[in-house]
Motif scaffolding. Structure first.
Motif, PDB file in Angstrom:
ATOM      1  N   MET A  65       0.841  -1.203   0.000  1.00 38.12           N
ATOM      2  CA  MET A  65       0.000   0.000   0.000  1.00 38.12           C
ATOM      3  C   MET A  65       0.881   1.260   0.000  1.00 38.12           C
ATOM      4  O   MET A  65       1.795   1.359   0.795  1.00 38.12           O
ATOM      5  N   THR A  66       0.606   2.172  -0.911  1.00 35.60           N
ATOM      6  CA  THR A  66       1.455   3.364  -1.010  1.00 35.60           C
ATOM      7  C   THR A  66       1.096   4.396   0.067  1.00 35.60           C
ATOM      8  O   THR A  66       0.030   4.305   0.693  1.00 35.60           O
ATOM      9  N   THR A  67       1.988   5.358   0.252  1.00 39.49           N
ATOM     10  CA  THR A  67       1.753   6.421   1.225  1.00 39.49           C
ATOM     11  C   THR A  67       0.459   7.175   0.909  1.00 39.49           C
ATOM     12  O   THR A  67      -0.313   7.501   1.812  1.00 39.49           O
ATOM     13  N   THR A  68       0.234   7.436  -0.380  1.00 41.48           N
ATOM     14  CA  THR A  68      -0.979   8.160  -0.780  1.00 41.48           C
ATOM     15  C   THR A  68      -2.225   7.363  -0.422  1.00 41.48           C
ATOM     16  O   THR A  68      -3.210   7.915   0.079  1.00 41.48           O
ATOM     17  N   ASN A  69      -2.179   6.051  -0.655  1.00 50.90           N
ATOM     18  CA  ASN A  69      -3.329   5.213  -0.307  1.00 50.90           C
ATOM     19  C   ASN A  69      -3.579   5.192   1.187  1.00 50.90           C
ATOM     20  O   ASN A  69      -4.724   5.174   1.633  1.00 50.90           O
ATOM     21  N   ILE A  70      -2.512   5.173   1.965  1.00 48.94           N
ATOM     22  CA  ILE A  70      -2.651   5.187   3.424  1.00 48.94           C
ATOM     23  C   ILE A  70      -3.285   6.505   3.863  1.00 48.94           C
ATOM     24  O   ILE A  70      -4.180   6.531   4.702  1.00 48.94           O
ATOM     25  N   ASP A  71      -2.836   7.608   3.274  1.00 52.82           N
ATOM     26  CA  ASP A  71      -3.439   8.920   3.558  1.00 52.82           C
ATOM     27  C   ASP A  71      -4.941   8.890   3.283  1.00 52.82           C
ATOM     28  O   ASP A  71      -5.742   9.351   4.086  1.00 52.82           O
ATOM     29  N   ARG A  72      -5.313   8.330   2.138  1.00 54.18           N
ATOM     30  CA  ARG A  72      -6.732   8.277   1.740  1.00 54.18           C
ATOM     31  C   ARG A  72      -7.548   7.401   2.674  1.00 54.18           C
ATOM     32  O   ARG A  72      -8.644   7.758   3.088  1.00 54.18           O
ATOM     33  N   LEU A  73      -6.995   6.233   2.994  1.00 55.24           N
ATOM     34  CA  LEU A  73      -7.696   5.292   3.865  1.00 55.24           C
ATOM     35  C   LEU A  73      -7.948   5.917   5.244  1.00 55.24           C
ATOM     36  O   LEU A  73      -9.051   5.820   5.795  1.00 55.24           O
ATOM     37  N   ALA A  74      -6.918   6.583   5.781  1.00 46.43           N
ATOM     38  CA  ALA A  74      -7.031   7.203   7.105  1.00 46.43           C
ATOM     39  C   ALA A  74      -8.064   8.334   7.063  1.00 46.43           C
ATOM     40  O   ALA A  74      -8.899   8.463   7.963  1.00 46.43           O
ATOM     41  N   GLU A  75      -8.001   9.144   6.018  1.00 44.02           N
ATOM     42  CA  GLU A  75      -8.938  10.270   5.921  1.00 44.02           C
ATOM     43  C   GLU A  75     -10.381   9.761   5.806  1.00 44.02           C
ATOM     44  O   GLU A  75     -11.287  10.275   6.476  1.00 44.02           O
ATOM     45  N   GLN A  76     -10.570   8.732   4.982  1.00 49.43           N
ATOM     46  CA  GLN A  76     -11.912   8.182   4.803  1.00 49.43           C
ATOM     47  C   GLN A  76     -12.462   7.629   6.120  1.00 49.43           C
ATOM     48  O   GLN A  76     -13.634   7.789   6.450  1.00 49.43           O
ATOM     49  N   LEU A  77     -11.571   6.999   6.875  1.00 51.41           N
ATOM     50  CA  LEU A  77     -11.970   6.441   8.166  1.00 51.41           C
ATOM     51  C   LEU A  77     -12.466   7.552   9.102  1.00 51.41           C
ATOM     52  O   LEU A  77     -13.497   7.420   9.769  1.00 51.41           O
ATOM     53  N   SER A 125      12.813  -7.859  14.226  1.00 54.01           N
ATOM     54  CA  SER A 125      12.014  -7.573  13.058  1.00 54.01           C
ATOM     55  C   SER A 125      12.493  -8.328  11.811  1.00 54.01           C
ATOM     56  O   SER A 125      13.653  -8.254  11.455  1.00 54.01           O
ATOM     57  N   THR A 126      11.582  -9.014  11.160  1.00 56.11           N
ATOM     58  CA  THR A 126      11.868  -9.575   9.840  1.00 56.11           C
ATOM     59  C   THR A 126      11.559  -8.478   8.830  1.00 56.11           C
ATOM     60  O   THR A 126      11.006  -7.431   9.190  1.00 56.11           O
ATOM     61  N   ARG A 127      11.878  -8.734   7.562  1.00 54.30           N
ATOM     62  CA  ARG A 127      11.594  -7.730   6.557  1.00 54.30           C
ATOM     63  C   ARG A 127      10.082  -7.461   6.468  1.00 54.30           C
ATOM     64  O   ARG A 127       9.648  -6.333   6.346  1.00 54.30           O
ATOM     65  N   GLU A 128       9.303  -8.530   6.556  1.00 52.45           N
ATOM     66  CA  GLU A 128       7.851  -8.383   6.479  1.00 52.45           C
ATOM     67  C   GLU A 128       7.324  -7.545   7.660  1.00 52.45           C
ATOM     68  O   GLU A 128       6.498  -6.664   7.485  1.00 52.45           O
ATOM     69  N   ASN A 129       7.854  -7.831   8.849  1.00 52.50           N
ATOM     70  CA  ASN A 129       7.468  -7.047  10.018  1.00 52.50           C
ATOM     71  C   ASN A 129       7.846  -5.586   9.849  1.00 52.50           C
ATOM     72  O   ASN A 129       7.084  -4.687  10.201  1.00 52.50           O
ATOM     73  N   TYR A 130       9.042  -5.377   9.315  1.00 49.03           N
ATOM     74  CA  TYR A 130       9.526  -4.012   9.119  1.00 49.03           C
ATOM     75  C   TYR A 130       8.553  -3.234   8.230  1.00 49.03           C
ATOM     76  O   TYR A 130       8.216  -2.083   8.523  1.00 49.03           O
ATOM     77  N   LEU A 131       8.098  -3.875   7.160  1.00 51.45           N
ATOM     78  CA  LEU A 131       7.159  -3.203   6.254  1.00 51.45           C
ATOM     79  C   LEU A 131       5.834  -2.906   6.955  1.00 51.45           C
ATOM     80  O   LEU A 131       5.263  -1.834   6.783  1.00 51.45           O
ATOM     81  N   MET A 132       5.372  -3.857   7.748  1.00 48.43           N
ATOM     82  CA  MET A 132       4.118  -3.639   8.483  1.00 48.43           C
ATOM     83  C   MET A 132       4.271  -2.475   9.468  1.00 48.43           C
ATOM     84  O   MET A 132       3.373  -1.657   9.617  1.00 48.43           O
ATOM     85  N   GLU A 133       5.423  -2.424  10.139  1.00 50.57           N
ATOM     86  CA  GLU A 133       5.646  -1.332  11.105  1.00 50.57           C
ATOM     87  C   GLU A 133       5.688   0.011  10.402  1.00 50.57           C
ATOM     88  O   GLU A 133       5.155   1.004  10.884  1.00 50.57           O
ATOM     89  N   ARG A 134       6.344   0.038   9.246  1.00 49.96           N
ATOM     90  CA  ARG A 134       6.416   1.292   8.505  1.00 49.96           C
ATOM     91  C   ARG A 134       5.014   1.739   8.088  1.00 49.96           C
ATOM     92  O   ARG A 134       4.672   2.913   8.197  1.00 49.96           O
ATOM     93  N   GLN A 135       4.214   0.790   7.624  1.00 47.82           N
ATOM     94  CA  GLN A 135       2.835   1.130   7.234  1.00 47.82           C
ATOM     95  C   GLN A 135       2.026   1.627   8.433  1.00 47.82           C
ATOM     96  O   GLN A 135       1.275   2.595   8.320  1.00 47.82           O
ATOM     97  N   ALA A 136       2.188   0.957   9.582  1.00 45.16           N
ATOM     98  CA  ALA A 136       1.423   1.367  10.773  1.00 45.16           C
ATOM     99  C   ALA A 136       1.850   2.761  11.237  1.00 45.16           C
ATOM    100  O   ALA A 136       1.018   3.568  11.663  1.00 45.16           O
ATOM    101  N   ASN A 137       3.157   3.063  11.127  1.00 49.64           N
ATOM    102  CA  ASN A 137       3.632   4.408  11.482  1.00 49.64           C
ATOM    103  C   ASN A 137       3.086   5.463  10.523  1.00 49.64           C
ATOM    104  O   ASN A 137       2.680   6.548  10.933  1.00 49.64           O
ATOM    105  N   GLN A 138       3.073   5.112   9.237  1.00 46.10           N
ATOM    106  CA  GLN A 138       2.520   6.052   8.251  1.00 46.10           C
ATOM    107  C   GLN A 138       1.031   6.259   8.482  1.00 46.10           C
ATOM    108  O   GLN A 138       0.519   7.371   8.394  1.00 46.10           O
ATOM    109  N   PHE A 139       0.356   5.160   8.785  1.00 48.58           N
ATOM    110  CA  PHE A 139      -1.077   5.255   9.044  1.00 48.58           C
ATOM    111  C   PHE A 139      -1.349   6.141  10.263  1.00 48.58           C
ATOM    112  O   PHE A 139      -2.243   6.990  10.246  1.00 48.58           O
ATOM    113  N   ALA A 140      -0.546   5.945  11.313  1.00 44.54           N
ATOM    114  CA  ALA A 140      -0.703   6.748  12.533  1.00 44.54           C
ATOM    115  C   ALA A 140      -0.526   8.237  12.234  1.00 44.54           C
ATOM    116  O   ALA A 140      -1.300   9.073  12.702  1.00 44.54           O
TER     117      ALA A 140
END
Ligand SMILES: [Zn+2]
Length: 175
Positions: A1-13, A105-120
């Motif tokens: 999921m891209t940064t822009t999509n995360i922005d949109r998802l959060a705003e819609q929520l 952190s595995t690589r997959e975890n790292y990506l999830m953490e980055r997404q959760a931080n961006q979402f926050a």
């Protein structure tokens, strides 16, 4: 999921729950989503966790941390709830320099953490609201002063706001 999509998802929520207003009422959002938020006496290095147990989602937050950090933790865990809870049922998050991460952190975890931080960040500092607040400030103020004032308005740390403003490109344009 891209940064822009995360922005949109959060705003819609936020729009869906009628909460697109600064400061974002993050505990109210968690409640609306059916998440139980519990303040707990956790080890200092632990910011919080998300667990799904018997069909109930629970976010634990370190009761000893400052309010701004607690708000970021709840938002980060809502990020895991929205994006990752179907992949695993427990997330324990540690604190480091205004970002949360998991140990070993595995690589997959790292990506999830980055997404959760961006979402926050998107949830607590919605792009649209930031743009509106910046317009309200006198243009003569320098970046540091604007950053400080906006962070108070959004109830986030200055460090989190600094990161967000730069990610949105405001610093580069000397807004
Ligand atoms: Zn996390």
């Amino acid at each position: 999921m891209t940064t822009t999509n995360i922005d949109r998802l959060a705003e819609q929520l936020l729009i869906n729950h009628d909460l697109l207003k600064a400061p974002v009422k993050i505990s109210k959002l968690a409640k609306s989503l059916g998440i139980r938020v519990e303040m707990q006496d956790l080890d200092d290095e632990v910011s919080g966790f998300l667990v799904r147990k018997n069909n109930q989602d629970i976010v634990g937050v370190n009761i000893n941390h400052p309010e701004n950090r607690q708000r970021f933790t709840i938002s980060h865990e809502i990020g895991h709830y929205m994006l990752h809870i179907n992949q695993q049922s427990l997330f324990v998050d540690y604190y480091k320099g205004d970002k949360l991460f998991r140990k070993n952190s595995t690589r997959e975890n790292y990506l999830m953490e980055r997404q959760a931080n961006q979402f926050a960040a998107s949830l607590l500092m919605p792009k649209k609201l930031i743009a509106e607040e910046i317009l309200k400030l006198p243009e003569v103020l320098d970046y540091e002063v604007k950053k400080c004032q906006i962070s108070l308005k959004f109830k986030v740390s200055e460090q989190a706001m600094d990161f967000r403003l730069k990610a949105l490109g405001y610093y580069d344009y000397g807004f």
